[in-house]
Write an enzyme that holds these catalytic residues in place. Structure first.
Site, PDB file in Angstrom:
ATOM      1  CB  SER A  79     -12.145  -9.396  -4.487  1.00  0.00           C
ATOM      2  OG  SER A  79     -12.133  -9.540  -5.879  1.00  0.00           O
TER       3      SER A  79
ATOM      4  CG  ASP B 210      -8.249 -10.292  -8.802  1.00  0.00           C
ATOM      5  OD1 ASP B 210      -9.285  -9.629  -9.029  1.00  0.00           O
ATOM      6  OD2 ASP B 210      -8.247 -11.308  -8.067  1.00  0.00           O
TER       7      ASP B 210
ATOM      8  CG  ASP C   1     -11.575  -6.950  -9.115  1.00  0.00           C
ATOM      9  OD1 ASP C   1     -10.568  -6.523  -9.707  1.00  0.00           O
ATOM     10  OD2 ASP C   1     -11.563  -8.007  -8.455  1.00  0.00           O
TER      11      ASP C   1
ATOM     12  CG  ASP D 291      -8.383  -7.900  -5.655  1.00  0.00           C
ATOM     13  OD1 ASP D 291      -9.241  -7.844  -6.551  1.00  0.00           O
ATOM     14  OD2 ASP D 291      -7.911  -8.972  -5.235  1.00  0.00           O
TER      15      ASP D 291
END
Length: 454
Positions: free
Chosen positions: A94, A241, A237, A239
């Site tokens: 992440s 999300d 960020d 990933d």
């Protein structure tokens, strides 16, 4: 839980998070799930393919077939899980720095696993009671093509394309070399926006900036907004999300202000919003103004998801949830944080008025965040003991749901151990910046003094 924290398990790749460890996690997941097929996705990190290969081997050894999804945003992997009805192992750290990687586990419904489900997998992992398939019953591995396109199509179908397109917006986008760099530029263009990018090429070394979308990492995005006369800046960020925004003047917009603005557009009387113990007063005020309820959980998406599910099972309507870090849930769409979807919902507001006007009602608070790192459990425990003593001695309302939150009426401060890094995080908020800075400083010095005494 010893292994899985508030957002999966993470560590420095090839030191703490090794292929051997990921192999064991995958074997445990394959054993506990007991299903015929599991998917694997990853972000752009340099160690992603290595660790995804290890996960695929671990799953196949338990007799589980493997769908290799390649690089895709975590919400794209969750879309696949829900569509296909298969669990997914996502190799991602992440927002953590480039040297980190991690594992996030998603159920066949597309939702991150609840604590009880993670504990079942952890029990298998720690006991090493893995299922082992005979040589002629090991799993097969196949590559899935076209998922990023399918994910974009699903996003387009879920938002008001016409409203956004009619506004003829210019979007300055910083996907931060993340998995979102392979989906968000096309998505926003197909929404009818003019898109300009910085850090737009996928690169697991993150040469332009670190994955966490905080102000110090997003200086170039502010410049891009100003240079291109963009209507809004959007950052992801690692990933994708999460979504963080800049206004039309190139100024950073607090994630707490964004959450409050989106909540104001979503909440009605009798609704419930869900956030974590580091919630801003901004969201508290929005919920109060519309006569909605605000529920607080420990920090972390897993905890927020669990509470949303409990509330909805009880017949409560939860139109929005999330944290001020840009990770927002719209449960009626999907019970996952999705940076591209969040950004599109924000663009629906920007289509009507400038970003600065949208967030103006929520500009009255100053936020200060500090971190104290530690190298041993003894140092961490000493700091948490010091935080407890500080909290119980303070003339403030104490909340210990996750760490130590002190509410002073005009301000609050929170200390809690990170669930993903060897840090104790300090958050403070007040209407006066000096007040927030002082509260954070007092707690920071208390913790560092305790650490130094170990």
């Amino acid at each position: 839980m010893e292994v899985f924290g508030s957002s999966g398990t993470r560590g420095v790749a090839n030191e703490e998070l090794t292929p051997a460890f990921v192999l064991r996690v995958a074997k445990a997941a394959g054993t506990a799930w007991g299903v015929d097929r599991v998917a694997i996705a990853r972000d752009t990190r340099a160690t992603g393919r290595m660790l995804a290969d290890a996960a695929a081997s671990g799953l196949a050894s338990t007799g589980t077939d493997v769908d290799r999804l390649g690089i895709v945003p975590t919400p794209g992997a969750q879309f696949y899980a829900e569509r296909e009805g298969v669990p997914v192992i996502v190799v991602t750290a992440s927002h953590n720095p480039p040297r980190y990687n991690g594992i996030k586990l998603v159920g066949a419904d597309g939702v991150e696993l609840a604590v009880t489900d993670l504990e079942k997998i952890e029990d298998v992992l720690l006991a090493e009671s893995f299922g082992v398939a005979p040589w002629d019953e090991t799993g097969c591995v196949r590559t899935v093509e076209g998922l990023r396109r399918d994910y974009i199509d699903a996003l387009l179908a879920a938002v008001d394309r016409e409203r956004i397109a009619d506004a003829e917006l210019t979007v300055a986008l910083d996907p931060g070399h993340s998995a979102g760099s392979l989906t968000s530029p096309d998505f926003f263009r197909e929404l009818g926006c003019r898109v300009v990018t910085v850090n737009g090429q996928p690169d697991g070394h993150f040469p332009g900036r670190d994955p966490e979308p905080v102000p110090d990492n997003l200086v170039d995005l502010g410049r891009l907004v100003r240079a291109t006369d963009a209507d809004v800046g959007i950052a992801h960020d690692g990933d994708a999300d999460r979504a963080i925004f800049f206004d039309e003047t190139g100024e950073y917009v607090s994630g707490d202000a964004t959450l409050a603005a989106l909540a104001a557009a979503e909440l009605e009387a009798g609704d419930t919003a869900v956030s974590a113990v580091n919630v801003s007063q901004r969201l508290v005020d929005v919920a109060s103004e519309v006569d909605a309820t605000l529920e607080l959980t420990p920090i972390g998406s897993t905890n927020i998801i669990t509470r949303i599910e409990e509330l909805e099972a009880d017949g409560r309507r939860v139109p929005i949830a999330g944290e001020g870090n840009g990770g927002i849930f719209f449960p009626s769409y999907r019970l996952s944080r999705d940076g591209a979807f969040t950004a599109a919902r924000f663009l629906e507001l920007v289509a009507e008025r400038p970003v600065s006007e949208i967030v103006a009602p929520y500009d009255g608070y100053a936020n200060v965040r500090r971190n104290v790192d530690y190298e041993s459990t003894a140092e961490r425990d000493a700091m948490l003991d010091a935080a407890a003593n500080h909290a119980h001695a303070a003339d403030a309302e104490l909340n210990t749901r996750d760490g130590y939150r002190l509410d002073y009426g005009d301000a609050w401060v929170l200390a809690r151990p990170s669930g993903t890094e060897p840090l104790v995080r300090i958050y403070a908020e007040a209407r006066d910046e000096d007040r927030a800075t002082e509260l954070a400083r007092e707690l920071f010095e208390t913790l560092t003094d305790a650490k130094d005494d170990v």
